[in-house]
Design an enzyme around this catalytic site. Structure first.
Site, short mmCIF file in Angstrom:
data_model
loop_
_atom_site.label_atom_id
_atom_site.label_comp_id
_atom_site.label_asym_id
_atom_site.label_seq_id
_atom_site.Cartn_x
_atom_site.Cartn_y
_atom_site.Cartn_z
N GLN A 198 -4.19 -0.92 9.65
CA GLN A 198 -4.11 -2.27 9.08
C GLN A 198 -4.67 -3.29 10.07
O GLN A 198 -4.26 -3.33 11.22
CB GLN A 198 -2.64 -2.60 8.74
CG GLN A 198 -2.46 -3.96 8.08
CD GLN A 198 -3.13 -4.03 6.71
OE1 GLN A 198 -3.02 -3.12 5.90
NE2 GLN A 198 -3.82 -5.13 6.45
N ASP A 236 -10.47 3.49 4.51
CA ASP A 236 -10.99 2.14 4.23
C ASP A 236 -12.49 2.12 4.00
O ASP A 236 -13.04 1.10 3.56
CB ASP A 236 -10.63 1.19 5.38
CG ASP A 236 -9.33 0.45 5.13
OD1 ASP A 236 -9.04 0.15 3.95
OD2 ASP A 236 -8.61 0.15 6.10
N LYS A 244 0.84 -1.21 0.00
CA LYS A 244 0.00 0.00 0.00
C LYS A 244 0.87 1.25 0.00
O LYS A 244 0.59 2.23 -0.70
CB LYS A 244 -0.94 -0.01 1.22
CG LYS A 244 -2.05 -1.06 1.11
CD LYS A 244 -2.83 -1.23 2.43
CE LYS A 244 -3.90 -2.32 2.29
NZ LYS A 244 -4.60 -2.59 3.57
#
Lengths: 292, 292
Positions: free
Chosen positions: A97, A120, A53
């Site tokens: 994460q 997200d 990412k």
């Protein structure tokens, strides 16, 4: 021959567009979008994802602020960090994460992220907006994996309205938002899951089948209609022998590819799209907060 | 003979429970839940609903604060009123009766209601929480009509898990939250709508069929499986002759009742449940804000 939905290539196209957009933003505002990436502990898979990412974000010109924290960090300290990032104008997107250590309540942590910085798209406010909003998805923060699946489908340039779509799995991260996105596209949408009776026969009627179960090569040709479109969300590592392993999806690709109209491979299908969509969300967050 | 789901009776049971609960709250806290009801203009149907909601709220001991506003009120003045109610500790729930005059943006108005006072459960934050939350619905503000449908289903005391549920309609007020609620109950859930192909044959496979289309007596026996459970959300007024009219649902009751296991009538089915669930939401809002 089926269409193989090349996620790597399609993600690259999206990243190229974002790069151009971010260069334009930089010229216009002398600013670039900023993404804070928080990793707690050292789960191997998490490290791989965070690295991928971070690399992709830098490629398109996003400023990445890394926070790699000790596994032993307590929940309040983590939330304090998130609050600092919530108040930092250089940070447009915040990514935590998952999974977090068991001592930390994931839901509480995720809900502490400002919805407008929720890269997200997991915050309930963003989940609700996705559900309510009928048409425009341009300014919404949408969960990355299901949005990536939709972009793969759109690449086929077919009319999705009226298609019979079946989503296998009802997670908050994939299944539920996927169903919302397909409903917005005017598909007829069925969500099946572990409690579903006759799951195979329901899947077998799908024009569009989204597999998000987390069981390696679980969906074989008996589940799939001839000419269907299959999107494989699974990423499962299986052993080949004592030394070697490989990544496979939730779909038995070698069998299913022979009967479908289109299918996404694993790896190289949904995975790269998920990352590209994270960069999209970060860029949208920047534009929303700077009213561009 | 099918089970006729007597919404009036089941709603009364819920209201009786709420009444006892509110009496307990009053003894304990010397407070009762407060519901602000805002009606703009004089649409006849709205007046009927507002009257029924106000009456039911008073019956269970909720304090009702009525705001009947001129049709000509502008959007900012309406939002200013909502802001006052947001800041008024005596008000736990705020209900804006829809539809609003065309000059007013409904979405903007509804979103100005504090989520914790959102008695209708329409705010995106509450929509998102409903989607994310897996099990417990005790503290959630849930859209009243679909929750009322679920309570009717629960009254049958059957195991809903694995049942094939089909929801006709994808509105934000009924269809979408209904699908979320049935998914939580571990049904296999399909949402069908105006763009669905072969809608009849999909409905014909449903163990549980929820009709929320808004077309009088549209669902006939060809849509319904023998032994299915049918919940009729429609409330349509049709003319019998020049002078008389009557209320009918979206389901052709006289035909369908002969083949089903259970069915909700119109009137007297979902309608009373919707009102009872509004009172439930108001009581939950009170308990949430007073940490009871």
């Amino acid at each position: 021959m089926p269409h193989i939905l090349d996620g790597k290539k399609i993600a690259q196209k999206l990243k190229d567009q974002l790069k151009i957009e971010i260069e334009g933003i930089k010229i216009k505002c002398n600013l670039v979008p900023g993404l804070a990436v928080i990793q707690v502990g050292n789960v191997a898979a998490s490290s791989v994802y965070v690295k991928a990412k971070t690399k992709a974000a830098k490629e398109v010109g996003i400023n990445v602020i890394d926070h790699h924290l000790e596994e032993s960090i307590n929940q309040n300290d983590l939330i304090n960090l998130i609050n600092q990032l919530n108040n930092n104008d250089d940070v447009n997107g915040i990514l935590v994460q998952l999974p977090l250590p068991k001592s930390i309540n994931e839901e509480v942590v995720l809900n502490s992220i400002e919805p407008k910085k929720d890269a997200d798209g997991f915050h309930p406010l963003n989940v609700g907006k996705l559900s309510i909003n009928q048409k425009n998805d341009e300014s919404l923060m949408i969960p990355c994996t299901p949005y990536g699946c939709l972009l793969l489908l759109r690449e086929l340039n077919i009319n999705l309205a009226g298609k019979n779509a079946v989503v296998i799995g009802r997670s908050n991260i994939v299944g539920k938002p996927m169903a919302q996105l397909l409903l917005k596209e005017s598909c007829t949408v069925t969500t099946v899951h572990s409690k579903t009776i006759n799951i195979e026969s329901i899947c077998k009627k799908a024009d569009i089948l989204i597999a998000a179960i987390g069981k390696p090569e679980f969906v074989n040709k008996d589940w799939v209609k001839k000419g269907a479109i299959v999107i494989d969300v699974g990423i499962n590592r299986i052993k080949i022998n004592e030394e070697k392993s490989k990544l496979v999806g939730d779909v038995l690709f070698s069998e299913v590819e022979n009967i479908v109209y289109a299918i996404s491979p694993v790896p190289g299908g949904v995975g790269p799209m998920t990352i590209a969509c994270l960069l999209r969300n970060t860029t949208i967050a920047f534009k929303n907060s700077n009213k561009i």
